[in-house]
Enzyme design. Structure first.
Site, PDB file in Angstrom:
ATOM      1  CG  ASP A 103      -1.749  -1.088   1.471  1.00 49.86           C
ATOM      2  OD1 ASP A 103      -2.122  -1.709   0.474  1.00 49.86           O
ATOM      3  OD2 ASP A 103      -2.071  -1.370   2.644  1.00 49.86           O
TER       4      ASP A 103
HETATM    5  N1  URA Z   1      -1.179  -5.972   3.893  1.00 43.84           N
HETATM    6  C1  URA Z   1      -1.612  -4.715   3.949  1.00 43.84           C
HETATM    7  O1  URA Z   1      -2.609  -4.434   4.583  1.00 43.84           O
HETATM    8  N2  URA Z   1      -0.952  -3.783   3.260  1.00 43.84           N
HETATM    9  C2  URA Z   1       0.159  -4.046   2.559  1.00 43.84           C
HETATM   10  O2  URA Z   1       0.743  -3.137   1.957  1.00 43.84           O
HETATM   11  C3  URA Z   1       0.600  -5.357   2.512  1.00 43.84           C
HETATM   12  C4  URA Z   1      -0.086  -6.311   3.197  1.00 43.84           C
END
Ligand code: URA
Length: 240
Positions: A103
């Site tokens: 993310d």
């Molecule tokens: N899980 C998440 O919530 N975000 C990420 O970036 C990777 C795994």
């Protein structure tokens, strides 16, 4: 996309761009069976390229570990103009792309490569390698909360697979819990959704491991090539 022949030869690791130009001018390079001596000649991705009659692999496979900072999108371009992976790989000869996604506000380990077979195997549900995240969540988690994460949490896209947890810190003063979570799936925003589902919103999230790889020694925002041993270990982990 079409590229200049000398650039493709350099990207394939055949020679430097200057040396590749000499090979072309010397008539030692064929494209689709025809000798090409023109330096600006462009080839598409399907063209077969031979040097001295020997077919070359189109692009040398390269593997990099990247420590993604927060505030970077895991794509090669961003229509909104935010920082993205392309900003960090401009110096590389080969075009690489990220395997999986973090993310915008998650930091940590991302694998960048041009090895499509490995990328596909690593993200295929049957070969999911472990991914370990350090999460800091709001609230004081108890052992049974961690048990829930370990055993499976019901999300809107189904129950999560068994995971591993390791408590690192329960900060009573600030009301925060820090722990490691290893998951073997790759659903969208999975860690954030798992924690949220049991009542602990994620404050900070960092991926510290991907299968046999870890972040040690790679500073935030930095990129480093994988060793041969690491590439072998990844292949093994991906079942190739
Ligand atoms: N899980 C998440 O919530 N975000 C990420 O970036 C990777 C795994």
């Amino acid at each position: 996309m079409e590229e200049r022949l000398q650039k493709l030869l350099a990207a394939a690791g055949v020679a430097s761009r200057r040396e590749a130009e000499k090979l072309i001018v010397a008539g030692r390079v064929q494209v689709n069976g025809k000798v090409i001596t023109e330096l600006g000649y462009k080839c598409g991705p399907q063209s077969s390229i031979k040097v001295d009659g020997k077919l070359i692999a189109r692009e040398k496979k390269v593997y990099y570990l990247f420590n993604k900072p927060k505030g970077v999108v895991t794509t090669m371009e961003d229509p909104e103009g935010r920082a993205c992976i392309a900003d960090y790989v401009q110096e590389l000869k080969q075009r690489v792309y990220p395997v999986g996604r973090l993310d915008y506000n998650t930091e940590g380990l991302l694998l960048l490569t041009n090895d499509g077979a490995l990328a596909q195997a690593l993200t295929h549900p049957s070969h999911q390698v472990g991914k370990t995240y350090t999460a800091r969540v709001k609230g004081l988690m108890q052992d049974d909360d961690l048990d829930k994460l370990r055993m499976g949490v019901r999300l809107e896209d189904g129950l999560t697979a068994p995971a591993r947890t390791e408590l690192l810190e329960r900060d009573k003063e600030r009301g925060l819990t820090t722990f490691n979570l290893t998951i073997y799936e790759g659903r969208n925003r999975q860690v954030r959704r798992m924690c949220e589902a049991i009542g602990f919103p994620v404050r900070d999230l960092k991926r510290i491991k991907l299968g046999p790889l870890n972040l040690k020694g790679t500073a935030r925002g930095k990129l480093r090539p994988l060793s041969e041993g690491e590439v072998d270990a990844l292949y093994q982990a991906a079942g190739l």
